[in-house]
Scaffold this motif. Sequence first.
Motif, short mmCIF file in Angstrom:
data_model
loop_
_atom_site.label_atom_id
_atom_site.label_comp_id
_atom_site.label_asym_id
_atom_site.label_seq_id
_atom_site.Cartn_x
_atom_site.Cartn_y
_atom_site.Cartn_z
N ASP A 124 0.86 -1.18 0.00
CA ASP A 124 0.00 0.00 0.00
C ASP A 124 0.90 1.23 0.00
OD1 ASP A 124 -1.81 2.04 0.61
OD2 ASP A 124 -2.98 0.77 1.95
N GLY A 125 0.48 2.28 -0.70
CA GLY A 125 1.32 3.48 -0.75
C GLY A 125 0.56 4.76 -0.48
N VAL A 126 -0.49 4.68 0.33
CA VAL A 126 -1.28 5.87 0.65
C VAL A 126 -0.37 6.97 1.18
CG1 VAL A 126 -3.06 6.81 2.18
CG2 VAL A 126 -3.40 4.59 1.12
N PRO A 127 -0.40 8.17 0.58
CA PRO A 127 0.46 9.26 1.08
C PRO A 127 -0.06 9.81 2.39
CG PRO A 127 -0.87 10.03 -0.77
CD PRO A 127 -1.15 8.57 -0.63
N TYR A 128 0.88 10.11 3.27
CA TYR A 128 0.53 10.54 4.62
C TYR A 128 1.48 11.63 5.06
CZ TYR A 128 -2.70 8.80 8.24
OH TYR A 128 -3.78 8.62 9.09
N ALA A 129 1.06 12.44 6.02
CA ALA A 129 1.94 13.46 6.61
C ALA A 129 2.37 13.01 8.00
CB ALA A 129 1.24 14.80 6.68
N MET A 130 3.62 13.27 8.33
CA MET A 130 4.17 12.95 9.65
C MET A 130 4.69 14.22 10.29
SD MET A 130 7.26 10.27 10.58
CE MET A 130 8.51 11.22 9.67
N LYS A 131 4.54 14.34 11.60
CA LYS A 131 4.99 15.52 12.34
C LYS A 131 5.92 15.10 13.48
CE LYS A 131 1.12 15.44 15.58
NZ LYS A 131 0.08 16.21 16.28
N ARG A 132 6.49 16.08 14.14
CA ARG A 132 7.27 15.80 15.34
C ARG A 132 6.33 15.44 16.50
NH1 ARG A 132 10.02 19.93 13.22
NH2 ARG A 132 8.67 21.43 14.28
N LYS A 133 6.78 14.61 17.37
CA LYS A 133 6.01 14.22 18.54
C LYS A 133 5.63 15.45 19.36
CE LYS A 133 4.65 11.17 21.77
NZ LYS A 133 3.70 10.07 21.55
N GLY A 134 4.34 15.61 19.63
CA GLY A 134 3.87 16.69 20.48
C GLY A 134 3.54 17.97 19.78
N ASP A 135 3.90 18.12 18.49
CA ASP A 135 3.56 19.34 17.76
C ASP A 135 2.04 19.47 17.63
OD1 ASP A 135 6.17 19.96 17.56
OD2 ASP A 135 6.28 19.95 15.37
N LYS A 136 1.53 20.68 17.73
CA LYS A 136 0.08 20.91 17.73
C LYS A 136 -0.47 21.02 16.31
CE LYS A 136 0.07 23.06 22.31
NZ LYS A 136 -0.23 24.26 23.12
N ASP A 215 9.10 8.38 20.29
CA ASP A 215 9.35 9.59 21.07
C ASP A 215 9.76 10.78 20.21
OD1 ASP A 215 8.81 8.19 23.43
OD2 ASP A 215 10.91 7.57 23.66
N VAL A 216 9.94 10.53 18.91
CA VAL A 216 10.41 11.58 18.00
C VAL A 216 9.33 12.01 17.01
CG1 VAL A 216 12.18 12.24 16.32
CG2 VAL A 216 12.76 10.68 18.19
N PHE A 217 8.59 11.02 16.45
CA PHE A 217 7.65 11.31 15.37
C PHE A 217 6.24 10.83 15.69
CE2 PHE A 217 11.81 10.41 13.19
CZ PHE A 217 12.08 11.72 12.80
N GLU A 218 5.27 11.45 15.02
CA GLU A 218 3.86 11.05 15.09
C GLU A 218 3.26 11.16 13.70
OE1 GLU A 218 1.57 12.16 19.14
OE2 GLU A 218 2.34 13.89 18.05
N LEU A 219 2.29 10.29 13.39
CA LEU A 219 1.53 10.44 12.16
C LEU A 219 0.58 11.61 12.32
CD1 LEU A 219 0.71 6.71 11.32
CD2 LEU A 219 2.40 8.19 10.20
N LEU A 220 0.41 12.37 11.23
CA LEU A 220 -0.49 13.53 11.27
C LEU A 220 -1.83 13.20 10.62
CD1 LEU A 220 -1.31 16.45 11.63
CD2 LEU A 220 0.14 17.07 9.68
N ALA A 221 -1.85 13.00 9.31
CA ALA A 221 -3.10 12.76 8.60
C ALA A 221 -2.80 12.32 7.17
CB ALA A 221 -3.96 14.03 8.58
N PRO A 222 -3.75 11.63 6.53
CA PRO A 222 -3.56 11.31 5.11
C PRO A 222 -3.58 12.58 4.28
CG PRO A 222 -5.78 10.72 5.82
CD PRO A 222 -5.02 11.11 7.06
N THR A 223 -2.84 12.59 3.20
CA THR A 223 -2.81 13.76 2.32
C THR A 223 -3.57 13.43 1.04
OG1 THR A 223 -0.66 13.02 1.47
CG2 THR A 223 -0.64 14.65 3.22
N PRO A 224 -4.42 14.32 0.57
CA PRO A 224 -5.26 14.05 -0.61
C PRO A 224 -4.41 13.70 -1.83
CG PRO A 224 -5.94 16.07 0.48
CD PRO A 224 -4.64 15.67 1.11
N GLN A 225 -4.89 12.74 -2.60
CA GLN A 225 -4.20 12.33 -3.82
C GLN A 225 -5.23 12.29 -4.94
OE1 GLN A 225 -2.52 8.39 -3.83
NE2 GLN A 225 -0.99 8.90 -5.36
N GLU A 226 -5.29 13.34 -5.74
CA GLU A 226 -6.29 13.43 -6.81
C GLU A 226 -6.06 12.33 -7.85
OE1 GLU A 226 -8.81 15.45 -6.67
OE2 GLU A 226 -8.09 16.39 -4.83
N GLY A 227 -7.11 11.55 -8.11
CA GLY A 227 -6.99 10.49 -9.10
C GLY A 227 -5.91 9.50 -8.78
N GLY A 228 -5.67 9.31 -7.49
CA GLY A 228 -4.53 8.51 -7.06
C GLY A 228 -4.74 7.02 -7.19
N PHE A 229 -3.65 6.31 -7.32
CA PHE A 229 -3.61 4.85 -7.30
C PHE A 229 -2.59 4.49 -6.23
CE2 PHE A 229 -5.27 6.11 -11.31
CZ PHE A 229 -6.26 5.19 -11.60
#
Length: 285
Positions: A124-136, A215-229
């Motif tokens: 699976d290759g769903v694009p996602y955003a990752m942030k630093r742990k604890g960032d708002k 302790d360093v990273f967290e997943l943020l949210a999926p990122t939209p992929q127009e017409g994505g596969f």
Amino acid sequence: MRKTTRTIFGVLAGSVCLALVASQQACAETTLDKIKRTGELTVGTEAAYPPFEFVKDGKIVGYGSDILAEVVKELGVKKLNQLDLPWQGILPGVLAGKFDFVATTVGINAERAKRYAYTMPIADGVPYAMKRKGDKLTKVEDLNGKVVATQLASSTEPVARALDAKLKATGGTGFKELKLFTAFPESYVALASGEVDAVIQSLPSLAALVKDKPDVFELLAPTPQEGGFPYLAWVTRPDDKDLRDAVSAVIRKMRDDGRLAALQKKWFGFEMTIPDQGYLPPGAM
């Protein structure tokens, strides 16, 4: 004299015919034929894409390398040459004939599907955003005014650019900056150090990284992929569809007998659904 001349011409004609036959056979030999005849396979890999492919103790290891080992066995390969190359040279390199196929993850999109022959997906290759742990940051809209990173010429570069444009189109400021790195590990270092605010990458890679460094990273949210596969696969040259099909047959067999799921749990900690169809855009090779 006349008989001798005929004999000489006969020998010459025969030699020409043999040469033509040999030339035709050579021209008819596909890359798959060559691999089976020589027992040698050369692949292009970017060994800076954990946990798919990376270097550990001087060897290329990872999820993709484990799949490649099964392909090597099924094709009867005796000698594997695995070239570790920068991502930006991988796809041009296979078209230039520098190696037999790409054994590193390639995101599926419509533009690439017109130029390369994709195998069936390996992940699976769903694009996602990752942030630093604890960032708002809680949603992709929070990336307005932020510095976002991804890999240069990757399948997530157009995803990042599309998200930036969408944020602006819906009244936001868009990214403060989109930083493009040669390899994804460089973007992870930049995120950890505060140089960037988020990294856009495929979910499996980010999930494995978050699991390894909670302790360093967290997943943020999926990122939209127009017409994505949203799948990841390997590719061959367009005229090597028989090789593509042979590799796909191994991947399918591994999926059906459970070996692929076992490797996914080993490297990612979860299983992924690998479809038989519907993973390529219309008009794909």
